[in-house]
Design an enzyme around this catalytic site. Structure first.
Site, mmCIF file in Angstrom:
data_model
loop_
_atom_site.group_PDB
_atom_site.id
_atom_site.type_symbol
_atom_site.label_atom_id
_atom_site.label_comp_id
_atom_site.label_asym_id
_atom_site.label_seq_id
_atom_site.Cartn_x
_atom_site.Cartn_y
_atom_site.Cartn_z
ATOM 1 N N GLU A 368 0.845 -1.307 0.078
ATOM 2 C CA GLU A 368 0.036 0.142 0.019
ATOM 3 C C GLU A 368 0.833 1.184 -0.092
ATOM 4 O OE1 GLU A 368 -3.791 -0.054 1.967
ATOM 5 O OE2 GLU A 368 -3.733 -2.283 2.270
ATOM 6 N N THR A 370 5.210 2.013 -0.685
ATOM 7 C CA THR A 370 6.427 1.722 0.091
ATOM 8 C C THR A 370 6.872 3.081 0.976
ATOM 9 O OG1 THR A 370 7.995 2.888 -1.554
ATOM 10 C CG2 THR A 370 7.481 0.420 -1.511
#
Length: 390
Positions: A368, A370
């Site tokens: 979701e 980095t």
């Protein structure tokens, strides 16, 4: 002004207590079973469905509990206290996949899918990531081409959570090249049994046993025009960004819960384990590590709660979610590392909770968005805000 939550604080309190009790008395004792079998036991899945957890963030009109994000994060901190694969089983239904339908679906699409998603009858899977496009969806290469009233989808997705057990794929595909008017990305609802959908072998990962991911290949997959989410090609990229921003706050809360578990395991071990007849918790350097853990957990919890409140009010749905995910997932990694250090050689042994936690939390800094992408979002938004006078 934010609208009052569908579930009042008074009514939410027993829900939170029920989830906390379930996690700590029913799931924690079976963590090793989950790890060894690489699966969530069927009886736990059944209990999760009966508690309404497959749809806790789905509006009540569609059979969910209708919890808002400030309540979602309280549950997420409880889910984080045990094997992260438990939350993964129903997290996509409530989060990045379910919210696409809640926020962008047509009434017909909602009627067809949301009640079944909320009940757990349907497991929804968010098919965005590709071999060449992850944290930044703009690099998407999966294509959808209109053919009469239908769409034909071709492409490959990677690391797709719940793919081996999914009933519905929420698929992001490019319908045209990106230009000054937008990225040209749309979203489609593709039932798992549609001809041309092929799910690869289950991935073998560093951690999070029981949370299944796999590649998904779409080869000439034909879906009707009604499969286009919102009936609007332009909704796709907005749907991705909106769902990911909300999901980042949820992941931040999950990280706080896992860090709390690592801290609790560290304190319990330090209070009982001895070196030379002295409990290691009496050593000041061990106390200093525990102090750093506690400080990180407290800061993360406060940040998550404030970020969720500002998201719900509409005050900040971009910088805050990225800042919370960045800080809390990095913090959880530090706390888990300290937990292994406090346990010494014992902390490196399989079947010791902090060893599993150490491996599990590493993924939180990757999916979701980095940590690097979060930094770009935060820094870029602040500079743009300064230039535009916001």
């Amino acid at each position: 002004m934010s609208t009052p939550p569908a579930v009042s604080p008074e009514d939410f309190r027993p829900i939170l207590e029920l989830v906390r009790d379930f996690v700590r008395t029913k799931v924690v004792p079976r963590e090793q079973e989950i790890a060894d079998s690489d699966a969530i036991p069927d009886d736990l899945r059944k209990q999760v469905a009966e508690m309404g957890l497959f749809g806790y963030a789905i509006p009540q009109e569609w059979g969910g509990l209708g919890l808002d994000l400030t309540q979602d994060v309280e549950l997420a901190m409880e889910f984080g206290y045990t094997s992260l694969s438990l939350r993964s089983m129903f997290g996509t239904n409530n989060g990045i996949a379910g919210q696409v339908l809640v926020n962008f679906g047509t009434e017909g699409q909602k009627a067809e899918w949301l009640e079944r998603i909320a009940s757990g009858e349907v497991v929804a899977s968010f098919a965005l990531t590709e071999p060449g496009a992850g944290s930044n969806p703009a690099g998407l290469r999966t294509r959808a081409v209109r053919d009469g009233d239908d769409w034909v989808i071709d492409g490959q997705k990677r690391f797709i959570t719940n793919a081996p057990i999914a009933d519905l794929f929420v698929v992001f595909a490019r319908t045209r090249p990106a230009d000054e008017t937008g990225p040209g990305i749309a979203v489609f609802l593709v039932p798992a049994g549609t001809p041309g959908v092929e799910v690869g072998v289950k991935d073998r990962k560093m951690g999070q046993e029981g949370a299944w991911t796999a590649d998904v290949v779409f080869s000439g997959v034909r879906v009707p025009g009604s499969a286009l989410v919102g009936g609007d090609e332009a909704a796709g990229y907005r749907a991705a960004m909106t769902s990911l921003a909300r999901g980042r706050v949820h992941i931040a809360a999950l990280a706080v819960g896992t860090a709390q578990r690592a801290l609790d395991e560290s304190v319990a071990y330090a209070a009982s384990a001895t070196q030379g007849g002295t409990p290691i918790g009496d050593f000041q350097l061990v106390q200093a590590m525990i102090a750093d853990q506690q400080t990180g957990v407290m800061a993360g919890r406060a940040l998550v709660r404030d970020t969720a409140r500002r998201y719900v009010s509409g005050e900040d749905r971009r910088i805050g979610p990225s800042a919370a995910k960045l800080y809390c997932t990095e913090m959880a990694g530090r706390v888990a590392d300290l937990a292994v250090q406090i346990h010494g050689g014992t902390g490196y042994m399989r079947e010791v909770p902090v060893e599993r936690i150490y491996r599990d939390v590493r993924l939180l800094r990757l999916y979701e968005g980095t940590s690097e992408i979060q930094r770009l979002i935060i820094g870029g938004a602040l500079i743009r805000n300064e230039r535009t006078g916001r």
